[in-house]
Design an enzyme around this catalytic site. Sequence first.
Site, PDB file in Angstrom:
ATOM      1  N   ARG A  14       0.857  -1.187   0.000  1.00 60.03           N
ATOM      2  CA  ARG A  14       0.000   0.000   0.000  1.00 60.03           C
ATOM      3  C   ARG A  14       0.895   1.241   0.000  1.00 60.03           C
ATOM      4  O   ARG A  14       2.093   1.148   0.169  1.00 60.03           O
ATOM      5  CB  ARG A  14      -0.930  -0.015   1.219  1.00 60.03           C
ATOM      6  CG  ARG A  14      -0.173  -0.364   2.488  1.00 60.03           C
ATOM      7  CD  ARG A  14      -0.625   0.336   3.696  1.00 60.03           C
ATOM      8  NE  ARG A  14      -0.556   1.779   3.589  1.00 60.03           N
ATOM      9  CZ  ARG A  14       0.540   2.508   3.820  1.00 60.03           C
ATOM     10  NH1 ARG A  14       1.702   1.938   4.137  1.00 60.03           N
ATOM     11  NH2 ARG A  14       0.521   3.823   3.706  1.00 60.03           N
ATOM     12  N   GLY A  15       0.238   2.416  -0.158  1.00 55.55           N
ATOM     13  CA  GLY A  15       1.002   3.649  -0.275  1.00 55.55           C
ATOM     14  C   GLY A  15       1.259   3.905  -1.751  1.00 55.55           C
ATOM     15  O   GLY A  15       1.643   2.982  -2.493  1.00 55.55           O
ATOM     16  N   GLN A  17      -3.168   3.011   9.672  1.00 60.63           N
ATOM     17  CA  GLN A  17      -1.806   2.998   9.127  1.00 60.63           C
ATOM     18  C   GLN A  17      -0.846   3.822   9.984  1.00 60.63           C
ATOM     19  O   GLN A  17       0.345   3.519  10.058  1.00 60.63           O
ATOM     20  CB  GLN A  17      -1.795   3.547   7.689  1.00 60.63           C
ATOM     21  CG  GLN A  17      -2.457   2.660   6.660  1.00 60.63           C
ATOM     22  CD  GLN A  17      -3.902   3.024   6.437  1.00 60.63           C
ATOM     23  OE1 GLN A  17      -4.584   3.483   7.347  1.00 60.63           O
ATOM     24  NE2 GLN A  17      -4.402   2.824   5.229  1.00 60.63           N
ATOM     25  N   ASP A  32      -1.829  10.900  -2.673  1.00 60.46           N
ATOM     26  CA  ASP A  32      -2.164   9.828  -3.622  1.00 60.46           C
ATOM     27  C   ASP A  32      -2.384  10.366  -5.021  1.00 60.46           C
ATOM     28  O   ASP A  32      -2.170   9.667  -6.012  1.00 60.46           O
ATOM     29  CB  ASP A  32      -3.390   9.060  -3.135  1.00 60.46           C
ATOM     30  CG  ASP A  32      -3.016   8.212  -1.935  1.00 60.46           C
ATOM     31  OD1 ASP A  32      -3.022   8.741  -0.819  1.00 60.46           O
ATOM     32  OD2 ASP A  32      -2.648   7.038  -2.143  1.00 60.46           O
ATOM     33  N   ASN A  50      -5.415  12.535  -0.301  1.00 58.58           N
ATOM     34  CA  ASN A  50      -4.597  11.711   0.594  1.00 58.58           C
ATOM     35  C   ASN A  50      -5.557  10.984   1.537  1.00 58.58           C
ATOM     36  O   ASN A  50      -6.782  11.171   1.451  1.00 58.58           O
ATOM     37  CB  ASN A  50      -3.592  12.581   1.360  1.00 58.58           C
ATOM     38  CG  ASN A  50      -2.555  11.734   2.086  1.00 58.58           C
ATOM     39  OD1 ASN A  50      -1.947  10.835   1.499  1.00 58.58           O
ATOM     40  ND2 ASN A  50      -2.353  11.993   3.367  1.00 58.58           N
TER      41      ASN A  50
HETATM   42  O1  MRU Z   1      -4.760   3.365   1.655  1.00 61.06           O
HETATM   43  P1  MRU Z   1      -3.271   3.556   1.720  1.00 61.06           P
HETATM   44  O2  MRU Z   1      -2.655   3.027   2.962  1.00 61.06           O
HETATM   45  O3  MRU Z   1      -2.597   3.062   0.464  1.00 61.06           O
HETATM   46  O4  MRU Z   1      -3.110   5.130   1.738  1.00 61.06           O
HETATM   47  C1  MRU Z   1      -1.823   5.676   1.824  1.00 61.06           C
HETATM   48  C2  MRU Z   1      -1.816   7.151   1.884  1.00 61.06           C
HETATM   49  O5  MRU Z   1      -2.833   7.807   1.887  1.00 61.06           O
HETATM   50  C3  MRU Z   1      -0.475   7.803   1.835  1.00 61.06           C
HETATM   51  O6  MRU Z   1      -0.461   8.974   2.577  1.00 61.06           O
HETATM   52  C4  MRU Z   1      -0.131   8.137   0.375  1.00 61.06           C
HETATM   53  O7  MRU Z   1      -0.310   7.007  -0.430  1.00 61.06           O
HETATM   54  C5  MRU Z   1       1.236   8.650   0.215  1.00 61.06           C
HETATM   55  S1  MRU Z   1       2.442   7.389   0.438  1.00 61.06           S
HETATM   56  C6  MRU Z   1       3.978   8.056   0.239  1.00 61.06           C
END
Ligand code: MRU
Length: 350
Positions: A51-52, A202, A243, A253
């Site tokens: 993820r991320g 997270q 994102d 985000n």
């Molecule tokens: O749902 P996730 O855990 O993938 O969401 C992650 C985020 O919102 C992060 O802040 C974003 O992807 C930036 S990661 C460098």
Amino acid sequence: MAEFKSKIKTIEWVENYSKMVDQTILPEKFEYVNIKTGQEMFDAIKTMIVRGAPAIGVAGAQGVVLYAQELEKDNLSRDEFVKTLLEKADYIATSRPTAVNLMWAVKKQKDVIKNSKSDIKGIVEELKQNGIKLENEDIEINKKIGDFGAEVVPKGAGILTHCNAGALATVGYGTALGVVRSAFANDPTIKVFADETRPRQQGARITTLELTMDGIPTTLITDGMCSYFMKKGMIDMVVVGADRIAANGDTANKIGTYTVAISAKYHNIPFYVAAPLSTIDTGIKTGDDIVIEERSREEVTHINGKIICAPDVNIINPGFDVTPHELITGIITEKGILKPDYTKSIKELF
Ligand code: MRU
């Protein structure tokens, strides 16, 4: 340049498969999982084993390599191979809708396929090399983001972050947490406040883990506490990841980021977004056009498998929100810090 002390490599191409940290079981267990087929990669992205935004970009690129390796065994003509592989690449790109890094990295692989003059074996090799390149570049980009960002971190700052935009959201080092890492290398008196980040936590499960592994002083707070600590003068800046960033700077985000940004504005606290250029989607004019992922009701109704609400209550679970550009002090990229007017600064950069 600051050194990343912990040895986390979130996702890595090994010979002919992908090795990644299984983020669904953190922090209880720190284990790696090997992903060996394109479908397994689609599922790993969808179920958030990986993820991320930047990490799922690299995962998407590797997913295309995995599909290419599978199709190579099917005795297809070159034309059939290319056609089917491009369809599989499009499929991988649909595994999650909001983070544009996924579509960006898959497109990079599609460009390799379309531009290649090689036979099938050659195309597979070119895709593999391009995947490895994207993986290596990610860490370098994050270190640059970190070093630009460190310049705007006040001495001894209390830094609030939301969700996890760290080593575990990228290949390594992190974007928002890259800024924290670079700042900490120069000034060990900084401290981080990590929002828990419901529903998937997270911030609690991942950010506190990777920061404490690096010896960075970290305090976990629940999502509703941020204004309280801002009012008390304990937060000097906010830095979050992204994102997808629209052409006018509006930033998607993790859900809850918008609330933090409003609070920061009210308390006159700088609010920074840290993200690579691959997160900027110049094809999208404003945040209104960003697709927001809708996730399962169980993420909200349950914590660690236990129900926490009336079983039949209505649930809405958007995974992300959009922070309007006027709440953002700066966007920290590998090319420097973008300032308002973002429509202008983003246009100049591209
Ligand atoms: O749902 P996730 O855990 O993938 O969401 C992650 C985020 O919102 C992060 O802040 C974003 O992807 C930036 S990661 C460098």
